[in-house]
Design an enzyme around this catalytic site. Sequence first.
Site, PDB file in Angstrom:
ATOM      1  N   ASN A 131     -26.177   9.350 -29.762  1.00 39.18           N
ATOM      2  CA  ASN A 131     -25.597   7.943 -30.608  1.00 39.18           C
ATOM      3  C   ASN A 131     -24.500   8.607 -31.314  1.00 39.18           C
ATOM      4  O   ASN A 131     -25.155   9.663 -32.677  1.00 39.18           O
ATOM      5  CB  ASN A 131     -25.774   7.979 -32.315  1.00 39.18           C
ATOM      6  CG  ASN A 131     -25.454   6.939 -33.566  1.00 39.18           C
ATOM      7  OD1 ASN A 131     -23.971   6.523 -32.746  1.00 39.18           O
ATOM      8  ND2 ASN A 131     -25.916   6.680 -34.024  1.00 39.18           N
ATOM      9  N   TRP A 132     -23.088   9.365 -31.163  1.00 39.72           N
ATOM     10  CA  TRP A 132     -21.995  10.210 -31.136  1.00 39.72           C
ATOM     11  C   TRP A 132     -21.368   9.571 -32.830  1.00 39.72           C
ATOM     12  O   TRP A 132     -20.990  10.836 -33.260  1.00 39.72           O
ATOM     13  CB  TRP A 132     -20.733   9.946 -30.178  1.00 39.72           C
ATOM     14  CG  TRP A 132     -20.658  10.496 -28.857  1.00 39.72           C
ATOM     15  CD1 TRP A 132     -22.712  10.972 -28.484  1.00 39.72           C
ATOM     16  CD2 TRP A 132     -19.970  10.482 -28.256  1.00 39.72           C
ATOM     17  NE1 TRP A 132     -22.151  11.279 -26.963  1.00 39.72           N
ATOM     18  CE2 TRP A 132     -21.084  11.095 -26.640  1.00 39.72           C
ATOM     19  CE3 TRP A 132     -18.592   9.863 -27.718  1.00 39.72           C
ATOM     20  CZ2 TRP A 132     -19.969  11.075 -25.278  1.00 39.72           C
ATOM     21  CZ3 TRP A 132     -17.984  10.964 -26.674  1.00 39.72           C
ATOM     22  CH2 TRP A 132     -18.585  10.720 -25.516  1.00 39.72           C
ATOM     23  N   LYS A 133     -21.842   8.514 -33.222  1.00 37.77           N
ATOM     24  CA  LYS A 133     -20.915   8.005 -34.576  1.00 37.77           C
ATOM     25  C   LYS A 133     -19.786   8.253 -34.835  1.00 37.77           C
ATOM     26  O   LYS A 133     -18.989   7.789 -33.330  1.00 37.77           O
ATOM     27  CB  LYS A 133     -22.386   8.947 -35.606  1.00 37.77           C
ATOM     28  CG  LYS A 133     -23.805   9.653 -35.473  1.00 37.77           C
ATOM     29  CD  LYS A 133     -24.001  10.198 -36.968  1.00 37.77           C
ATOM     30  CE  LYS A 133     -25.743   9.764 -36.231  1.00 37.77           C
ATOM     31  NZ  LYS A 133     -26.278  10.426 -37.401  1.00 37.77           N
ATOM     32  N   HIS A 184     -28.004   0.243 -38.241  1.00 41.03           N
ATOM     33  CA  HIS A 184     -28.366   1.522 -38.174  1.00 41.03           C
ATOM     34  C   HIS A 184     -28.318   1.710 -39.821  1.00 41.03           C
ATOM     35  O   HIS A 184     -27.594   1.717 -40.460  1.00 41.03           O
ATOM     36  CB  HIS A 184     -26.992   2.567 -37.646  1.00 41.03           C
ATOM     37  CG  HIS A 184     -27.534   4.170 -37.262  1.00 41.03           C
ATOM     38  ND1 HIS A 184     -26.980   5.067 -38.028  1.00 41.03           N
ATOM     39  CD2 HIS A 184     -28.300   4.754 -36.585  1.00 41.03           C
ATOM     40  CE1 HIS A 184     -27.375   6.150 -37.965  1.00 41.03           C
ATOM     41  NE2 HIS A 184     -27.319   5.993 -36.644  1.00 41.03           N
ATOM     42  N   GLU A 196     -26.621   4.722 -41.327  1.00 42.71           N
ATOM     43  CA  GLU A 196     -25.921   4.750 -41.369  1.00 42.71           C
ATOM     44  C   GLU A 196     -24.416   2.876 -42.194  1.00 42.71           C
ATOM     45  O   GLU A 196     -24.208   3.347 -43.806  1.00 42.71           O
ATOM     46  CB  GLU A 196     -24.551   5.816 -41.062  1.00 42.71           C
ATOM     47  CG  GLU A 196     -24.810   7.221 -41.230  1.00 42.71           C
ATOM     48  CD  GLU A 196     -25.425   7.672 -40.307  1.00 42.71           C
ATOM     49  OE1 GLU A 196     -24.303   7.206 -39.254  1.00 42.71           O
ATOM     50  OE2 GLU A 196     -25.929   9.009 -40.066  1.00 42.71           O
ATOM     51  N   GLU A 221     -35.627   5.083 -37.666  1.00 39.24           N
ATOM     52  CA  GLU A 221     -35.614   6.318 -37.634  1.00 39.24           C
ATOM     53  C   GLU A 221     -35.298   6.713 -38.570  1.00 39.24           C
ATOM     54  O   GLU A 221     -34.835   6.232 -40.130  1.00 39.24           O
ATOM     55  CB  GLU A 221     -33.824   6.021 -37.026  1.00 39.24           C
ATOM     56  CG  GLU A 221     -33.139   6.100 -35.779  1.00 39.24           C
ATOM     57  CD  GLU A 221     -31.355   6.519 -35.234  1.00 39.24           C
ATOM     58  OE1 GLU A 221     -31.516   7.759 -35.348  1.00 39.24           O
ATOM     59  OE2 GLU A 221     -30.932   5.893 -36.555  1.00 39.24           O
ATOM     60  N   GLY A 226     -30.291  14.005 -40.056  1.00 35.84           N
ATOM     61  CA  GLY A 226     -28.670  14.687 -39.758  1.00 35.84           C
ATOM     62  C   GLY A 226     -29.991  15.513 -41.107  1.00 35.84           C
ATOM     63  O   GLY A 226     -28.297  16.722 -41.541  1.00 35.84           O
ATOM     64  N   SER A 284     -32.984  13.914 -36.233  1.00 32.89           N
ATOM     65  CA  SER A 284     -33.091  15.683 -36.381  1.00 32.89           C
ATOM     66  C   SER A 284     -33.710  15.825 -34.578  1.00 32.89           C
ATOM     67  O   SER A 284     -34.459  16.832 -34.984  1.00 32.89           O
ATOM     68  CB  SER A 284     -33.870  16.109 -37.101  1.00 32.89           C
ATOM     69  OG  SER A 284     -32.525  16.350 -38.678  1.00 32.89           O
ATOM     70  N   GLY A 322     -28.298  11.896 -33.017  1.00 34.29           N
ATOM     71  CA  GLY A 322     -27.457  12.071 -33.677  1.00 34.29           C
ATOM     72  C   GLY A 322     -26.570  12.978 -33.061  1.00 34.29           C
ATOM     73  O   GLY A 322     -25.538  13.707 -32.113  1.00 34.29           O
ATOM     74  N   GLY A 323     -26.735  14.192 -34.197  1.00 33.25           N
ATOM     75  CA  GLY A 323     -25.933  15.347 -34.347  1.00 33.25           C
ATOM     76  C   GLY A 323     -25.683  16.179 -32.451  1.00 33.25           C
ATOM     77  O   GLY A 323     -25.021  16.840 -32.189  1.00 33.25           O
TER      78      GLY A 323
HETATM   79  P1  13P Z   1     -29.423  13.254 -36.267  1.00 30.04           P
HETATM   80  O1  13P Z   1     -30.188  13.362 -34.342  1.00 30.04           O
HETATM   81  O2  13P Z   1     -27.873  14.307 -36.595  1.00 30.04           O
HETATM   82  O3  13P Z   1     -30.195  13.711 -37.389  1.00 30.04           O
HETATM   83  O4  13P Z   1     -28.714  11.139 -36.558  1.00 30.04           O
HETATM   84  C1  13P Z   1     -30.060  10.732 -35.865  1.00 30.04           C
HETATM   85  C2  13P Z   1     -29.067   8.821 -36.016  1.00 30.04           C
HETATM   86  O5  13P Z   1     -29.057   8.851 -36.514  1.00 30.04           O
HETATM   87  C3  13P Z   1     -28.871   9.114 -34.614  1.00 30.04           C
HETATM   88  O6  13P Z   1     -28.755   7.435 -34.660  1.00 30.04           O
END
Ligand code: 13P
Length: 249
Positions: free
Chosen positions: A9-11, A96, A98, A168, A174, A213, A234-235
């Site tokens: 997930n590149w956000k 998600h 966010e 999650e 993050g 994470s 994500g990251g």
């Molecule tokens: P991180 O891997 O950056 O913690 O993000 C997780 C996430 O929200 C994937 O959808």
Amino acid sequence: MKRPILAANWKMNNGPTAAKAFMSAFLENYQPPGDRTVIIFPPAVDLITVAAATAARTDVIAGIQNIHWAEKGAFTGEVSAMMAKDAGARIVLVGHSERRHVFGETDAQCAKKCLAAAKVQLPFMLCIGEKIEQREAGETEAVVMRQLREGLSQTPNLISAEFMIAYEPVWAIGTGLTASATDASAIHTLVRSELKQMIGTRANEIPILYGGSVSASNAAGLLAAPEVDGLLVGGASVEATSWLTIAQT
Ligand code: 13P
């Protein structure tokens, strides 16, 4: 053994130029272990680029990070399930953390989005997870079960719908704080048993991913945990080299 799902997930990272470079670097170097599906969830403006790069493959697919529940109309800035599908999305993320906590998305809205996706046969991945204060108050189970039940409550023929669940925990996203493999397994087991209540043995086929994470150093341990069928990253998925390591875990 289910097919593991490794999802990026590149956000709000990587525009079309970066997406094109990422996909070339990733696909040139990816040595598919043969047993898994890789999903890339780019920003919507990259969807056509990512879908074109993966068009010839069945083991690497493009997804969209969010949809609106309506089919079309006066919803400035939004994208419908059918439009996402038309642009090459083969799955959509719903709810998600966010979306829920930065943009105020509710369980009722998540349910409408799952319904909208199911209506056009676009598989969805419903995200659930508790906030730190809910965890500290001992409410994890109640929160996660409510998000699961309400999120899926409008999907017709759930027993035959194509969907996945991503657990999650919000406190792990993050932050560098990953849930232990044991903690993740415990929640995944609960999710699986709740799904069994809803759809019987079909629940055994529903992938349940962990996210929060995930990195190259903890991916193998999490993926090996009981009831963890995949990872949502994500990251560590934004850059091709880092993602390559995780996708090949
Ligand atoms: P991180 O891997 O950056 O913690 O993000 C997780 C996430 O929200 C994937 O959808």
